[in-house]
Write an enzyme that holds these catalytic residues in place. Structure first.
Site, PDB file in Angstrom:
ATOM      1  N   TRP A  22       0.824  -1.216   0.000  1.00 28.04           N
ATOM      2  CA  TRP A  22       0.000   0.000   0.000  1.00 28.04           C
ATOM      3  C   TRP A  22       0.860   1.268   0.000  1.00 28.04           C
ATOM      4  O   TRP A  22       1.837   1.367   0.739  1.00 28.04           O
ATOM      5  CB  TRP A  22      -0.900  -0.014   1.243  1.00 28.04           C
ATOM      6  CG  TRP A  22      -1.816   1.150   1.339  1.00 28.04           C
ATOM      7  CD1 TRP A  22      -3.038   1.280   0.759  1.00 28.04           C
ATOM      8  CD2 TRP A  22      -1.600   2.363   2.078  1.00 28.04           C
ATOM      9  NE1 TRP A  22      -3.596   2.493   1.078  1.00 28.04           N
ATOM     10  CE2 TRP A  22      -2.726   3.177   1.885  1.00 28.04           C
ATOM     11  CE3 TRP A  22      -0.550   2.840   2.874  1.00 28.04           C
ATOM     12  CZ2 TRP A  22      -2.852   4.438   2.461  1.00 28.04           C
ATOM     13  CZ3 TRP A  22      -0.670   4.093   3.445  1.00 28.04           C
ATOM     14  CH2 TRP A  22      -1.809   4.871   3.240  1.00 28.04           C
ATOM     15  N   SER A  82       2.509  -7.541   1.591  1.00 27.50           N
ATOM     16  CA  SER A  82       1.475  -6.791   2.301  1.00 27.50           C
ATOM     17  C   SER A  82       0.180  -6.748   1.475  1.00 27.50           C
ATOM     18  O   SER A  82      -0.364  -7.803   1.141  1.00 27.50           O
ATOM     19  CB  SER A  82       2.018  -5.397   2.642  1.00 27.50           C
ATOM     20  OG  SER A  82       1.233  -4.800   3.647  1.00 27.50           O
ATOM     21  N   LEU A  83      -0.303  -5.569   1.083  1.00 30.36           N
ATOM     22  CA  LEU A  83      -1.496  -5.492   0.222  1.00 30.36           C
ATOM     23  C   LEU A  83      -1.286  -6.302  -1.064  1.00 30.36           C
ATOM     24  O   LEU A  83      -2.201  -6.976  -1.551  1.00 30.36           O
ATOM     25  CB  LEU A  83      -1.803  -4.030  -0.115  1.00 30.36           C
ATOM     26  CG  LEU A  83      -2.847  -3.773  -1.210  1.00 30.36           C
ATOM     27  CD1 LEU A  83      -4.226  -4.250  -0.765  1.00 30.36           C
ATOM     28  CD2 LEU A  83      -2.899  -2.287  -1.584  1.00 30.36           C
ATOM     29  N   PHE A 143       2.533   5.497   8.171  1.00 31.44           N
ATOM     30  CA  PHE A 143       2.319   4.087   7.844  1.00 31.44           C
ATOM     31  C   PHE A 143       3.659   3.411   7.525  1.00 31.44           C
ATOM     32  O   PHE A 143       3.917   2.282   7.940  1.00 31.44           O
ATOM     33  CB  PHE A 143       1.356   3.990   6.656  1.00 31.44           C
ATOM     34  CG  PHE A 143       0.694   2.648   6.503  1.00 31.44           C
ATOM     35  CD1 PHE A 143      -0.361   2.279   7.323  1.00 31.44           C
ATOM     36  CD2 PHE A 143       1.105   1.746   5.529  1.00 31.44           C
ATOM     37  CE1 PHE A 143      -0.998   1.043   7.177  1.00 31.44           C
ATOM     38  CE2 PHE A 143       0.481   0.507   5.371  1.00 31.44           C
ATOM     39  CZ  PHE A 143      -0.576   0.158   6.202  1.00 31.44           C
ATOM     40  N   LEU A 144       4.536   4.130   6.816  1.00 28.96           N
ATOM     41  CA  LEU A 144       5.857   3.584   6.466  1.00 28.96           C
ATOM     42  C   LEU A 144       6.709   3.392   7.714  1.00 28.96           C
ATOM     43  O   LEU A 144       7.421   2.392   7.848  1.00 28.96           O
ATOM     44  CB  LEU A 144       6.582   4.506   5.485  1.00 28.96           C
ATOM     45  CG  LEU A 144       5.926   4.714   4.118  1.00 28.96           C
ATOM     46  CD1 LEU A 144       6.809   5.588   3.239  1.00 28.96           C
ATOM     47  CD2 LEU A 144       5.664   3.386   3.431  1.00 28.96           C
ATOM     48  N   ALA A 145       6.648   4.362   8.633  1.00 30.61           N
ATOM     49  CA  ALA A 145       7.441   4.262   9.862  1.00 30.61           C
ATOM     50  C   ALA A 145       7.017   3.025  10.660  1.00 30.61           C
ATOM     51  O   ALA A 145       7.851   2.326  11.248  1.00 30.61           O
ATOM     52  CB  ALA A 145       7.276   5.529  10.694  1.00 30.61           C
ATOM     53  N   LEU A 146       5.721   2.739  10.675  1.00 28.71           N
ATOM     54  CA  LEU A 146       5.203   1.548  11.364  1.00 28.71           C
ATOM     55  C   LEU A 146       5.821   0.263  10.811  1.00 28.71           C
ATOM     56  O   LEU A 146       5.970  -0.719  11.520  1.00 28.71           O
ATOM     57  CB  LEU A 146       3.692   1.437  11.129  1.00 28.71           C
ATOM     58  CG  LEU A 146       2.715   2.064  12.106  1.00 28.71           C
ATOM     59  CD1 LEU A 146       1.293   1.792  11.628  1.00 28.71           C
ATOM     60  CD2 LEU A 146       2.905   1.498  13.510  1.00 28.71           C
ATOM     61  N   GLN A 147       6.154   0.286   9.525  1.00 29.52           N
ATOM     62  CA  GLN A 147       6.567  -0.944   8.849  1.00 29.52           C
ATOM     63  C   GLN A 147       7.970  -1.401   9.228  1.00 29.52           C
ATOM     64  O   GLN A 147       8.311  -2.561   9.035  1.00 29.52           O
ATOM     65  CB  GLN A 147       6.484  -0.754   7.329  1.00 29.52           C
ATOM     66  CG  GLN A 147       5.088  -0.390   6.902  1.00 29.52           C
ATOM     67  CD  GLN A 147       4.894  -0.438   5.405  1.00 29.52           C
ATOM     68  OE1 GLN A 147       5.691  -0.999   4.677  1.00 29.52           O
ATOM     69  NE2 GLN A 147       3.814   0.136   4.952  1.00 29.52           N
ATOM     70  N   ASP A 207       7.098  -7.676  13.091  1.00 27.87           N
ATOM     71  CA  ASP A 207       6.109  -6.960  12.278  1.00 27.87           C
ATOM     72  C   ASP A 207       4.985  -6.397  13.154  1.00 27.87           C
ATOM     73  O   ASP A 207       4.330  -7.140  13.876  1.00 27.87           O
ATOM     74  CB  ASP A 207       5.529  -7.928  11.233  1.00 27.87           C
ATOM     75  CG  ASP A 207       4.768  -7.230  10.124  1.00 27.87           C
ATOM     76  OD1 ASP A 207       4.290  -6.104  10.347  1.00 27.87           O
ATOM     77  OD2 ASP A 207       4.649  -7.815   9.037  1.00 27.87           O
ATOM     78  N   HIS A 235       8.159  -5.412   8.932  1.00 29.78           N
ATOM     79  CA  HIS A 235       7.184  -5.588   7.842  1.00 29.78           C
ATOM     80  C   HIS A 235       7.840  -5.641   6.454  1.00 29.78           C
ATOM     81  O   HIS A 235       7.157  -5.920   5.477  1.00 29.78           O
ATOM     82  CB  HIS A 235       6.159  -4.448   7.915  1.00 29.78           C
ATOM     83  CG  HIS A 235       4.936  -4.665   7.085  1.00 29.78           C
ATOM     84  ND1 HIS A 235       4.053  -5.710   7.315  1.00 29.78           N
ATOM     85  CD2 HIS A 235       4.425  -3.981   6.028  1.00 29.78           C
ATOM     86  CE1 HIS A 235       3.062  -5.645   6.434  1.00 29.78           C
ATOM     87  NE2 HIS A 235       3.266  -4.619   5.636  1.00 29.78           N
TER      88      HIS A 235
END
Length: 256
Positions: A22, A82-83, A143-147, A207, A235
């Protein structure tokens, strides 16, 4: 109907199609595409509405899979991150004759937490959707930082992802929103019990988006599949552990 951006490199006797996640584009594979193209005929794809595949609105998972399939080789190993893992899985379900093997990376058949099923809380995904309309660049960056959180190379890995996003125009808000809607609503746990091809599932132990608790649950639900957990990855294991990642794919190639 528009075509999507599709780039082929390498001349291996097995085709390998890579589908990104995503908010991103095919640039995420930069750290492994040289190595993989020495073993496979490699297909790098920007999903509809992402990266250089412009002119698409929000699509359902089924429609996204059909658009991607239109430009695909007759038979390939399909790998989705992922997506992208949901897109590859959908293709394996609807066109199994086109899929030599299915590989999902840091992907869940059901990303959203449900009763007795670990995942992303639905209100977190809804929150991302809400924030997209307020400040979508910042939302994508969050969202990228979470990954990459938790890995030894987290900062460096997050920079690599951010660079990939910023290298191309941002996707339209409705495309990003449509992708989150797929993550929020799709559940392929039962359908994927019956896929006939080799099925390899790769995970990161750290993850934050696909909890490792799903791994033994899916081992039980899909006994025909194989799972592998990268002990120090989050992730994006192909960015933090590129050599180990490529090694697994080359080993899979010998078996198909």
């Amino acid at each position: 109907m528009n075509n999507i951006w599709w780039h082929t490199k390498g001349q291996g006797n097995v085709h390998l199609v890579l589908l990104h996640g995503w908010g991103l584009n095919a640039g995420v594979w930069r750290c492994i595409d040289e190595e993989l193209s020495s073993h496979f005929t490699l297909h790098l794809v920007d999903l509809p509405g992402f990266g250089r595949s412009r002119g698409f609105g929000a699509l359902s998972l089924a429609d996204m899979a059909e658009v991607v399939l239109r430009q695909a080789p007759d038979k390939a190993i399909w790998l989705g991150w992922s997506l992208g893992g949901l897109v590859a899985s959908q293709i394996a379900l609807t066109h199994p004759e086109r899929v030599q093997a299915l590989v999902t990376v840091a992907s869940s058949p059901c990303f959203s937490a449900r009763d007795e099923w670990p995942g992303i809380k639905p209100d977190v995904l809804a929150g991302f959707q809400q924030q997209l309309s307020d400040d979508f660049q910042r939302t994508v960056e969050r969202f990228l930082a979470l990954q990459t959180m938790g890995t030894e190379t987290a900062r460096q890995d997050a920079r690599a992802l951010k660079k990939t996003v910023l290298a191309l125009p941002m996707p339209e808000v409705d495309v990003l929103n449509g992708g989150l809607e797929i993550l929020k609503t799709v559940d392929l746990r039962q359908p994927l019990q019956n896929v006939p091809m080799p099925f390899l599932r790769l995970y990161g132990y750290l993850d934050g988006l696909v909890p490792r608790k799903v791994v033994p649950m899916l081992d039980k639900l899909w006994p025909h599949s194989e799972s592998y957990i990268f002990a120090k990855a989050a992730h994006a294991p192909f960015i933090s552990h590129p050599d180990e990642f490529c090694h697994l794919l080359v080993a899979l190639k010998q078996r198909v």
